[in-house]
Design a protein around this motif. Structure first.
Motif, short mmCIF file in Angstrom:
data_model
loop_
_atom_site.label_atom_id
_atom_site.label_comp_id
_atom_site.label_asym_id
_atom_site.label_seq_id
_atom_site.Cartn_x
_atom_site.Cartn_y
_atom_site.Cartn_z
N THR A 208 0.81 -1.21 0.00
CA THR A 208 0.00 0.00 0.00
C THR A 208 0.85 1.27 0.00
O THR A 208 0.48 2.27 -0.62
CB THR A 208 -0.93 0.02 1.23
N LEU A 209 1.99 1.22 0.68
CA LEU A 209 2.75 2.45 0.91
C LEU A 209 4.14 2.47 0.29
O LEU A 209 4.85 3.47 0.43
CB LEU A 209 2.87 2.70 2.42
N PHE B 17 -6.58 7.02 -0.83
CA PHE B 17 -5.86 6.20 0.12
C PHE B 17 -6.83 5.36 0.95
O PHE B 17 -7.92 5.82 1.30
CB PHE B 17 -5.04 7.08 1.08
N SER B 18 -6.41 4.15 1.27
CA SER B 18 -7.20 3.32 2.18
C SER B 18 -7.27 4.00 3.54
O SER B 18 -6.51 4.93 3.83
CB SER B 18 -6.55 1.94 2.34
N SER B 19 -8.16 3.53 4.39
CA SER B 19 -8.32 4.10 5.72
C SER B 19 -7.00 4.04 6.50
O SER B 19 -6.57 5.03 7.10
CB SER B 19 -9.41 3.36 6.49
N GLN B 20 -6.35 2.88 6.47
CA GLN B 20 -5.09 2.73 7.21
C GLN B 20 -4.01 3.64 6.64
O GLN B 20 -3.31 4.34 7.38
CB GLN B 20 -4.63 1.28 7.17
N ALA B 21 -3.86 3.65 5.30
CA ALA B 21 -2.83 4.47 4.67
C ALA B 21 -3.07 5.95 4.94
O ALA B 21 -2.13 6.72 5.19
CB ALA B 21 -2.79 4.20 3.17
N GLY B 22 -4.33 6.36 4.89
CA GLY B 22 -4.66 7.76 5.16
C GLY B 22 -4.35 8.16 6.58
O GLY B 22 -3.88 9.28 6.84
N GLN B 23 -4.61 7.26 7.52
CA GLN B 23 -4.29 7.54 8.92
C GLN B 23 -2.79 7.68 9.13
O GLN B 23 -2.32 8.56 9.86
CB GLN B 23 -4.85 6.43 9.81
N ILE B 24 -2.02 6.79 8.49
CA ILE B 24 -0.56 6.86 8.59
C ILE B 24 -0.06 8.18 8.01
O ILE B 24 0.77 8.87 8.61
CB ILE B 24 0.09 5.67 7.87
N ILE C 209 6.12 12.21 -2.46
CA ILE C 209 6.26 11.95 -1.03
C ILE C 209 6.70 10.50 -0.78
O ILE C 209 6.57 9.64 -1.66
CB ILE C 209 4.97 12.26 -0.24
N ASP C 210 7.21 10.29 0.40
CA ASP C 210 7.68 8.95 0.80
C ASP C 210 7.46 8.83 2.31
O ASP C 210 7.84 9.72 3.07
CB ASP C 210 9.16 8.81 0.45
N LEU C 211 6.85 7.74 2.73
CA LEU C 211 6.59 7.51 4.15
C LEU C 211 7.61 6.57 4.78
O LEU C 211 7.40 6.05 5.87
CB LEU C 211 5.18 6.95 4.34
N GLY C 212 8.75 6.37 4.10
CA GLY C 212 9.77 5.47 4.63
C GLY C 212 10.33 5.89 5.97
O GLY C 212 10.83 5.06 6.72
N SER C 213 10.23 7.17 6.31
CA SER C 213 10.77 7.65 7.58
C SER C 213 9.88 7.32 8.77
O SER C 213 10.30 7.52 9.91
CB SER C 213 10.98 9.17 7.51
N VAL C 214 8.68 6.82 8.52
CA VAL C 214 7.77 6.53 9.63
C VAL C 214 7.11 5.16 9.55
O VAL C 214 6.56 4.67 10.55
CB VAL C 214 6.65 7.61 9.75
N VAL C 215 7.13 4.53 8.37
CA VAL C 215 6.27 3.36 8.18
C VAL C 215 6.73 2.15 9.00
O VAL C 215 5.89 1.37 9.49
CB VAL C 215 6.14 3.02 6.69
#
Length: 360
Positions: free
Chosen positions: A71-72, A92-99, A172-178
């Motif tokens: 997803t991310l 975005f899915s619910s989980q992806a949007g929350q992240i 964007i990239d969520l690698g710093s938090v995922v």
């Protein structure tokens, strides 16, 4: 709240400083008390899961990891992030949007020292491809004009999903938090299904579930960021039911003309953050926030990180509290007083100076 820093000599020799992730069997225990383990490769890292509980939960956990990655992942064109970066709009899915929403909140909390829109700059340096190069100042100046988490538009819609849009020149990239999020997410899942003891090691992102089977706290090694280290371990933190997340310049770097360039970039300059800190460990209950803060504090440098810790580590109505360990390039160690009693240095670093940050 009056908060200050007090120096002390807290260099304790530690004879056994390892990250204890081997399977454990207790004498006389039933089969449900055996530590079941699993090792997988996902999110570009080796992950080790160890739980005292139903072994089938490990397969479920692997599936959940794969779902989050699919997803991310910024490298998968079909992921929510991949679609957004290509088309500039995505659902975005619910989980992806929350992240994503929580990541943006962490960016805001840190004043932009963490910025999830820095991905194009990382690519230019080659940290996402392995084709390393040093961009010139003009290139970086042009790229950082489009680095601004505030320009990410996120809207939650009636079905629980999210509509996200970015400007044409952004990615964007969520690698710093995922990985931090994933650790806490898996810990909650395991605990909801009866796991009372476990360790989730997602390549430097550690999540402790309860204590070890013998009732003692988990002992999490803090890696030495110095290349001349003989043991490879700077110290150990005793931890229970918490995330322990470390960011360091040693994780990913390249050398050119005798200079080291690492992957932790300052969003304001587009260059590797070199402000005196070489390693940051953040400890707390919110893995996503701890993951993001470990990067942001590194970027802020020693003085900026300590100032931020003074303001935020004790927690508030809107933000959870945390502990931190800062290691500087001149081998000084700063530890917040809420975790100082649980942290000790290895024998190799027993002559260093430790400064305790009082957050009470």
């Amino acid at each position: 709240m009056n908060i200050n820093i007090k120096k002390k000599n807290n260099c304790i020799g530690a004879a056994f400083l390892v990250l204890e992730v081997s399977a454990v069997m207790l004498t006389g225990c039933t089969s449900t008390e055996i530590m079941n383990t699993s090792t997988i490769f996902a999110m570009d890292t080796v992950m080790e899961l160890e739980i005292r509980g139903d072994e089938s939960l490990l397969s479920d956990a692997e599936q959940k990891i794969r779902e989050i990655e699919n997803t991310l992942s910024v490298t998968k064109d079909s992921s929510d992030i991949g679609v957004l970066n290509t088309k500039k709009k995505a659902k975005f899915s619910s989980q992806a949007g929350q992240i994503l929403s929580e990541a943006i909140s962490t960016c805001e909390m840190t004043g932009g020292s963490l910025d999830i829109s820095i991905y194009p700059v990382l690519k230019e340096w080659g940290f996402t491809t392995g084709e390393y190069r040093v961009p010139d100042d003009d290139e970086l100046e042009a790229l950082i004009k489009n680095v601004d988490y505030k320009k990410i538009d996120v809207k939650k819609i009636s079905d629980g999903s999210y509509e996200v849009s970015i400007s044409d020149d952004m990615q964007i990239d969520l690698g710093s938090v995922v990985k931090g999020y994933t650790g806490s997410y898996l810990a909650d899942y395991f605990k909801e299904n009866g796991v009372s003891s476990g360790l989730i090691n997602l390549g430097g992102n550690v999540e402790c579930i309860g204590n070890k089977p013998d009732g003692a706290p988990w002992r999490v090694a803090i890696k030495s960021p110095f290349s001349d280290s003989k043991s490879g371990v700077l110290g150990v933190l005793e931890a229970s039911d918490t995330a322990v997340i470390t960011s360091g310049g040693y994780e990913r770097f390249f050398e050119k003309d005798g200079e080291i360039y690492w992957h932790i970039l300052d969003p304001k300059t587009g260059k590797p953050a070199k402000n005196g800190i070489v390693s940051v460990t953040v400890v707390g209950n919110n893995g996503l926030m701890c993951d993001g803060l470990s990067t942001a504090l590194f970027v802020k440098g020693t003085e900026g990180a300590i100032e931020f810790i003074k303001e935020h580590a004790a927690g508030s109505r809107n933000n959870e509290g945390f502990g931190a360990i800062l290691i500087t390039e001149d081998k000084k160690v700063y530890v917040t007083d809420n975790i100082a009693a649980s942290f000790s240095l290895s024998a190799e670093y027993s002559d260093c100076e430790v400064s305790e940050i009082n957050i009470k």
